[in-house]
Design an enzyme around this catalytic site. Structure first.
Site, PDB file in Angstrom:
ATOM      1  N   ILE A  55      19.156  -2.419  16.724  1.00  0.00           N
ATOM      2  CA  ILE A  55      19.554  -2.960  17.887  1.00  0.00           C
ATOM      3  C   ILE A  55      18.649  -3.760  18.517  1.00  0.00           C
ATOM      4  O   ILE A  55      17.622  -3.161  18.773  1.00  0.00           O
ATOM      5  CB  ILE A  55      19.934  -1.949  19.272  1.00  0.00           C
ATOM      6  CG1 ILE A  55      21.002  -0.738  18.262  1.00  0.00           C
ATOM      7  CG2 ILE A  55      20.554  -2.368  20.226  1.00  0.00           C
ATOM      8  CD1 ILE A  55      21.333   0.508  19.419  1.00  0.00           C
ATOM      9  N   GLU A  91      10.562  -4.826  16.941  1.00  0.00           N
ATOM     10  CA  GLU A  91      11.992  -4.553  17.334  1.00  0.00           C
ATOM     11  C   GLU A  91      12.332  -3.185  16.864  1.00  0.00           C
ATOM     12  O   GLU A  91      13.409  -2.538  17.384  1.00  0.00           O
ATOM     13  CB  GLU A  91      12.800  -5.694  17.069  1.00  0.00           C
ATOM     14  CG  GLU A  91      14.168  -5.799  17.205  1.00  0.00           C
ATOM     15  CD  GLU A  91      14.232  -5.745  18.660  1.00  0.00           C
ATOM     16  OE1 GLU A  91      14.515  -4.874  19.332  1.00  0.00           O
ATOM     17  OE2 GLU A  91      14.405  -6.850  19.448  1.00  0.00           O
ATOM     18  N   LYS A 122      10.955   6.800  22.175  1.00  0.00           N
ATOM     19  CA  LYS A 122      11.804   5.498  22.245  1.00  0.00           C
ATOM     20  C   LYS A 122      11.906   5.210  23.972  1.00  0.00           C
ATOM     21  O   LYS A 122      11.507   3.897  24.136  1.00  0.00           O
ATOM     22  CB  LYS A 122      12.937   5.615  21.688  1.00  0.00           C
ATOM     23  CG  LYS A 122      12.954   5.582  20.167  1.00  0.00           C
ATOM     24  CD  LYS A 122      14.259   5.975  19.664  1.00  0.00           C
ATOM     25  CE  LYS A 122      14.180   6.145  18.140  1.00  0.00           C
ATOM     26  NZ  LYS A 122      15.242   6.670  17.452  1.00  0.00           N
ATOM     27  N   GLY A 148      15.982   0.990  16.543  1.00  0.00           N
ATOM     28  CA  GLY A 148      16.414   0.629  15.092  1.00  0.00           C
ATOM     29  C   GLY A 148      16.982  -0.830  14.841  1.00  0.00           C
ATOM     30  O   GLY A 148      16.210  -1.736  15.336  1.00  0.00           O
ATOM     31  N   LYS A 178       7.424   4.158  15.981  1.00  0.00           N
ATOM     32  CA  LYS A 178       7.780   4.835  17.623  1.00  0.00           C
ATOM     33  C   LYS A 178       6.553   5.481  18.227  1.00  0.00           C
ATOM     34  O   LYS A 178       6.038   5.610  19.165  1.00  0.00           O
ATOM     35  CB  LYS A 178       8.982   4.948  17.690  1.00  0.00           C
ATOM     36  CG  LYS A 178       9.445   6.233  16.834  1.00  0.00           C
ATOM     37  CD  LYS A 178      10.890   6.578  16.562  1.00  0.00           C
ATOM     38  CE  LYS A 178      11.157   7.426  15.734  1.00  0.00           C
ATOM     39  NZ  LYS A 178      11.893   7.053  14.604  1.00  0.00           N
ATOM     40  N   GLY A 235      18.189   4.280   9.674  1.00  0.00           N
ATOM     41  CA  GLY A 235      18.743   4.181   8.347  1.00  0.00           C
ATOM     42  C   GLY A 235      17.942   2.964   7.978  1.00  0.00           C
ATOM     43  O   GLY A 235      17.337   2.179   8.513  1.00  0.00           O
ATOM     44  N   GLY A 271      21.891  13.842   4.955  1.00  0.00           N
ATOM     45  CA  GLY A 271      20.829  13.293   5.447  1.00  0.00           C
ATOM     46  C   GLY A 271      20.497  12.529   6.692  1.00  0.00           C
ATOM     47  O   GLY A 271      19.580  11.802   6.669  1.00  0.00           O
ATOM     48  N   ALA A 312       0.806  -1.013   0.014  1.00  0.00           N
ATOM     49  CA  ALA A 312       0.020  -0.162   0.041  1.00  0.00           C
ATOM     50  C   ALA A 312       0.781   1.196   0.166  1.00  0.00           C
ATOM     51  O   ALA A 312       1.620   1.508   0.730  1.00  0.00           O
ATOM     52  CB  ALA A 312      -0.738  -0.216   1.398  1.00  0.00           C
TER      53      ALA A 312
END
Lengths: 431, 431
Positions: free
Chosen positions: A137, A130, A206, A135, A106, A307, A188, A45
């Protein structure tokens, strides 16, 4: 191993979604070999189907996300749209339809986590996230499972890559805040409007998710006190280095007391971290979460907090988990949404503090200043004085003090005739 | 939440077993609140029932471990005896009886892992061993689950607390190896016979377990090349610091190639680690496991690798997991024992190297020495020379070279008349 096909409905195809499509294509054979699962994308979607997407045939694309979560040929939903609506409604509908959901969202979990965890438990499906806490980790699974028996007392995280990159540039290259932010934007790492990162909102979301998991109580984004890094100066960094610290933006979640007296404190602010603390060595855009448990002792989890590919890797791990659970007709225990946590407000929290004052360079000033600390019950651990011509700089590190007492100290210091200015105030992390 | 009672059979009651008994007593109420489980110790197999144990009533103790694994009132077995037999037979018998097993036994898993994983899969029960790889650090669950989709290329771990403590003392306090070992023994960090730790056997067993999990292939203790730290000198440490490195005992597991050409290299040896690498900051008896994945990037897991309470904390996490799974009549996927891995021998592995030579201080020596490197295809990255009176010291760091070529270089160097001695040789970790 015979392969059972698992069809994925992907909601959203931005940087994480796109990376996930690539990663599934690269890893499908290896995953089939290891797990017996044949992962395939059934439907994606997107906001605009006109844009072409590499690696995806046009007939997989749809602009009707609701149709995807209601499609009986879709086994698992991955939500990487972000934001609260329509992500929330789509996830609830997917779970009601018996589909496990993986999300990297998040903001949604930090605001509506309890509702979603409850709905997953009611539907008996997996809700895995997760990628939403730090991210790539793996921190959610350890908190949810490995540390379920542990008495976790405190979590301190560097959970925003943008701000850690900026602070690293400032510390290592002498850049000022504006320059470092500009470079982060060019690379970026920072958005054009960097507010969510630099003012601590992202880290706060977080922190709320991790506090809920670690302490088994409902902590929401609005419970988190936050200060950003835009006031951190080169002078602060130089003093921090001289005193043996690095400055990091930390998300800190702590628990106090037990039983019905239990309170939770959650805050995000720039912090002075001792140079030999494991968090001090976390550089550039890396993240790390430091967990202190009564029996396990100190633990730290380090890696990429953002990322496309790192985040997609965390989503893929959850996806395989959910797909294997589907095959076994089992699912993860979802964290109890828990009762809303009793939040200890920032005023009541304790910390050591760094204070940098400019004062008149005349006899008796130090005694006058020290008297103010004493009157508010704030105990001084160390003091350095340096001359600035007709003025002097006093740099204090305090012992643990209550925020309210410290703020009262600062107010009274500002009102003293001999104090020219309170140049900075920062919380200091002890051992 | 209603509590379902889960009765534990504990095999062994040494430092980990004793700490587990304490921890269960401390945490039982909190665990019942969070999970609905009421954990209780049903039976404890010990070598001598005469010794009294705090927190355990005498009627729980037995010297008949076999009776414990065959007792129908016992729901879950925790094995903390250590060593291969009788632990292996007891675990196999327990699993055949349908009991999930938690073990902290690295020696057993590194030697007989595939047999045990196979037996667990056949019996459809949990075999959990978080405590066997890196103590309290949650690394098994992330490798088994979170990173199941990830292309893990390399794992580098500081997985032995004794040797890390010794190397930290040597680096920070200038102690020599013997002094630091003595202090570690006085503090209880090192055994009276420290061989298993200082010669890398303990780290090798953990490397075999982690390589099996990360690469999905059978790697056993005997596949691991190892060198210990007893040859590391103060001079090496001083040179390492001057060149920007810390010396750490690393367990390294790498994968090369894919499909049927895939080979795995596993080794334990002292290594020079760049000072800004996250592993360089791991001090004292702390452990850390650094994982490099193609999509996830760099991850690190840090914490206590040994000690009664930290290890018991990891066992407790597994215990809750197994107990909850029992209630759901599900179990963890066990790692496929996998085919025996094709091991790439140390001779074929590549590394950068540090070489410290003493040579005659005369014209032409450097050219002669450099010629030897060149003949074996070993390329020099940097060289430093210092005078030593009539002799000189040459310190080289090479680019990546094959172990076999490097060893041939060293042999030929030793045979040169101008080379007085090869003082040390150490592998260097790159970025």
């Amino acid at each position: 191993m015979t392969s059972s096909p698992v069809t994925i409905g992907l909601l959203g195809c931005g940087s994480v979604g796109g990376a996930l499509v690539e990663l599934i294509a690269e890893r499908a054979d290896a995953i089939a070999d290891t797990t017996g699962l044949r992962l395939g994308i059934g439907s994606v979607a997107v906001r605009s189907a006109a844009k072409s997407r590499s690696g995806l045939s046009d007939d997989l694309l749809t602009t009707d996300a609701r149709a995807v979560v209601n499609d009986p040929t879709i086994d698992v939903i991955v939500e990487v749209i972000g934001g609260i609506e329509p992500a929330r409604e789509l996830i609830l509908e997917a779970m009601k339809n018996g589909k496990p959901v993986i999300t990297a969202n998040k903001e949604l979990l930090a605001n509506c986590g309890a509702e979603l965890y409850g709905a997953a438990a009611a539907a008996g499906v997996d809700l895995l996230f997760e990628a939403a806490a730090a991210g790539a980790i793996p921190i959610v699974r350890p908190l949810r499972e490995s540390l379920l028996g542990e008495d976790v007392r405190r979590i301190m995280g560097i959970v925003n890559g943008t701000t850690n990159y900026i602070l690293t540039k400032m510390a290592e290259e002498g850049a000022d805040y504006g320059e470092a932010l500009g470079e982060a934007q060019r690379l970026g790492y920072a958005e054009r409007d960097p507010t969510a990162d630099v003012e601590g909102f992202d880290a706060g979301a977080k922190a709320a998710i991790m506090a809920s998991l670690a302490f088994g109580a409902r902590v929401v984004a609005g419970d988190v006190y936050h200060e950003g890094i835009s006031e951190v100066s080169q002078a602060d960094i130089a003093f921090a280095h001289r005193l043996g610290y690095e400055i990091k933006l930390l998300a800190i979640a702590e628990v106090f007391g037990t039983g019905t007296d239990r309170e939770i404190g959650v805050r995000v602010h720039p912090s002075m971290v001792p140079a030999d603390h494991p968090l001090a060595a976390v550089r550039d855009s890396y993240n790390a979460v430091f967990v202190e448990g009564a029996a396990a002792g100190q633990l730290m989890f380090y890696g990429r907090g953002a990322g496309g590919r790192p985040t997609a890797s965390a989503v893929l791990g959850d996806l395989i988990d959910a797909a294997l659970n589907l095959g076994q007709r089992s699912h993860r225990r979802v964290p109890g949404g828990g009762q809303p946590a009793k939040i200890r407000p920032i005023d009541e929290l304790e910390s050591a503090y760094y204070l940098n004052l400019e004062v008149d360079d005349s006899p008796g000033v130090l005694a006058e200043v020290a008297g103010v600390f004493g009157r508010h019950g704030v105990s001084i651990r160390s003091m350095e004085q340096e001359g600035l011509g007709r003025e002097a700089r006093l740099v204090f590190i305090t012992h643990l003090a209550r925020e309210r007492d410290l703020q009262a100290t600062v107010s009274e210091l500002r009102s003293l005739g001999v104090v020219t200015g309170v140049r900075s105030l920062m919380r200091v992390i002890g051992e």
